[in-house]
Design a protein around this motif. Structure first.
Motif, PDB file in Angstrom:
ATOM      1  N   LYS A 124       0.842  -1.185   0.000  1.00  0.00           N
ATOM      2  CA  LYS A 124       0.000   0.000   0.000  1.00  0.00           C
ATOM      3  C   LYS A 124       0.884   1.243   0.000  1.00  0.00           C
ATOM      4  O   LYS A 124       1.648   1.490   0.943  1.00  0.00           O
ATOM      5  CB  LYS A 124      -0.897   0.002   1.234  1.00  0.00           C
ATOM      6  N   ILE A 125       0.799   1.990  -1.082  1.00  0.00           N
ATOM      7  CA  ILE A 125       1.583   3.221  -1.229  1.00  0.00           C
ATOM      8  C   ILE A 125       0.606   4.385  -1.138  1.00  0.00           C
ATOM      9  O   ILE A 125      -0.166   4.642  -2.083  1.00  0.00           O
ATOM     10  CB  ILE A 125       2.344   3.239  -2.570  1.00  0.00           C
ATOM     11  N   ASP A 126       0.615   5.083  -0.027  1.00  0.00           N
ATOM     12  CA  ASP A 126      -0.384   6.123   0.204  1.00  0.00           C
ATOM     13  C   ASP A 126      -0.374   7.203  -0.871  1.00  0.00           C
ATOM     14  O   ASP A 126      -1.433   7.672  -1.309  1.00  0.00           O
ATOM     15  CB  ASP A 126      -0.159   6.772   1.575  1.00  0.00           C
ATOM     16  N   TYR A 127       0.824   7.584  -1.306  1.00  0.00           N
ATOM     17  CA  TYR A 127       0.912   8.621  -2.340  1.00  0.00           C
ATOM     18  C   TYR A 127       0.179   8.192  -3.605  1.00  0.00           C
ATOM     19  O   TYR A 127      -0.596   8.958  -4.177  1.00  0.00           O
ATOM     20  CB  TYR A 127       2.374   8.921  -2.666  1.00  0.00           C
ATOM     21  N   ALA A 128       0.416   6.963  -4.054  1.00  0.00           N
ATOM     22  CA  ALA A 128      -0.218   6.465  -5.276  1.00  0.00           C
ATOM     23  C   ALA A 128      -1.728   6.314  -5.090  1.00  0.00           C
ATOM     24  O   ALA A 128      -2.510   6.675  -5.973  1.00  0.00           O
ATOM     25  CB  ALA A 128       0.397   5.128  -5.683  1.00  0.00           C
ATOM     26  N   ASN A 130      -3.702   7.932  -3.017  1.00  0.00           N
ATOM     27  CA  ASN A 130      -4.329   9.254  -2.970  1.00  0.00           C
ATOM     28  C   ASN A 130      -4.320   9.940  -4.327  1.00  0.00           C
ATOM     29  O   ASN A 130      -5.316  10.556  -4.737  1.00  0.00           O
ATOM     30  CB  ASN A 130      -3.612  10.141  -1.940  1.00  0.00           C
ATOM     31  N   ARG A 131      -3.208   9.833  -5.032  1.00  0.00           N
ATOM     32  CA  ARG A 131      -3.107  10.476  -6.339  1.00  0.00           C
ATOM     33  C   ARG A 131      -4.162   9.966  -7.302  1.00  0.00           C
ATOM     34  O   ARG A 131      -4.894  10.747  -7.925  1.00  0.00           O
ATOM     35  CB  ARG A 131      -1.712  10.252  -6.934  1.00  0.00           C
ATOM     36  N   TYR A 132      -4.276   8.656  -7.431  1.00  0.00           N
ATOM     37  CA  TYR A 132      -5.180   8.102  -8.434  1.00  0.00           C
ATOM     38  C   TYR A 132      -6.633   8.091  -7.971  1.00  0.00           C
ATOM     39  O   TYR A 132      -7.545   8.196  -8.796  1.00  0.00           O
ATOM     40  CB  TYR A 132      -4.702   6.720  -8.861  1.00  0.00           C
ATOM     41  N   ASN A 134      -7.919  10.541  -6.157  1.00  0.00           N
ATOM     42  CA  ASN A 134      -8.328  11.930  -6.391  1.00  0.00           C
ATOM     43  C   ASN A 134      -8.540  12.202  -7.876  1.00  0.00           C
ATOM     44  O   ASN A 134      -9.457  12.946  -8.254  1.00  0.00           O
ATOM     45  CB  ASN A 134      -7.279  12.885  -5.821  1.00  0.00           C
TER      46      ASN A 134
END
Length: 230
Positions: A124-128, A130-132, A134
């Motif tokens: 789980k990569i929070d940045y990825a 959240n990015r996708y 959003n």
């Protein structure tokens, strides 16, 4: 006869829907992407990018067989072959084409990434996430505004733009979407789901698809084999 090489994914369903709406006879050839069928030499001859769907029409434009890959190209071909679901006038045609390109260039790839990082990524990569997520919400918002006050996506008649977009929204939960935020789009989505041709199209190979939980399926779809030179 049309031979369709496919699997019940959003891009596969785009073509299933169009064929059912046009009433064209077609033969389904299952390409189980979870088992690596997309890398077999026979399939690569008609789909060098090892992606479904692909099509072979024994009665091509000049009476000779033609093979096609890329779902958008196949949709344009079938619309031209049947003279349906793509307007004749330049203005209306380009209205449809811009939304078809929107699906192919933005909606499909971004929702696919949202789905991947939210559901299938091994970590789980929070940045990825959240990015996708959003970006998925942003794209749903674009469509919600576009369909406001209209019956169909391109603003005129039912078209290949509607057929291309609909299958990608069926995994809305996995994309982090709350339909209450997009009431106009939800009304269109429900209207699409009521169409008999769409209901029939979504049954194509539906029983064959299984959850991608085993290591072989994950390797075929997301592993190093994807990048092997062929």
């Amino acid at each position: 006869m049309i031979d369709l090489y496919t699997w019940p994914t959003p891009n596969g369903h785009k073509i299933h829907i169009l064929l059912e709406e046009c009433g064209l006879p077609y033969k389904v050839h299952a390409v189980n992407i979870g088992q690596g069928d997309q890398f077999k030499p026979k399939f690569l001859k008609i789909s060098p990018n090892n992606k479904i769907p692909a099509l072979v029409d024994s009665e091509g434009p000049d009476g000779q067989p033609i093979s096609l890959f890329e779902s958008g190209a196949i949709m344009l071909y079938l619309a031209a072959k049947t003279g349906r679901f793509l307007p004749d006038s330049d203005r209306a045609k380009y209205e449809v084409l811009q939304w078809l390109m929107f699906q192919m260039g933005g909606l499909g790839p971004m929702l696919g990434q949202a789905h991947h990082f939210r559901i299938y990524a091994p970590e789980k990569i929070d940045y990825a996430v959240n990015r996708y997520t959003n970006e998925a919400k942003r794209l749903y918002g674009v469509l919600d505004q576009q369909i406001k006050g209209k019956k169909w996506i391109a603003g005129g008649d039912y078209s290949i733009a509607d057929m291309a977009i609909f299958p990608w929204l069926r995994s809305w939960q996995n994309q982090g979407i709350d339909w209450s935020d997009y009431p106009n789009l939800k009304a269109w989505f429900d209207r699409m789901g009521e169409r008999p041709a769409i209901q029939k199209a979504l049954l194509v190979l539906a029983d064959a698809r299984k959850p991608l939980t085993d290591d072989k399926a994950r390797q075929a779809l997301f592993g190093a084999g994807q990048y092997k030179k062929r």
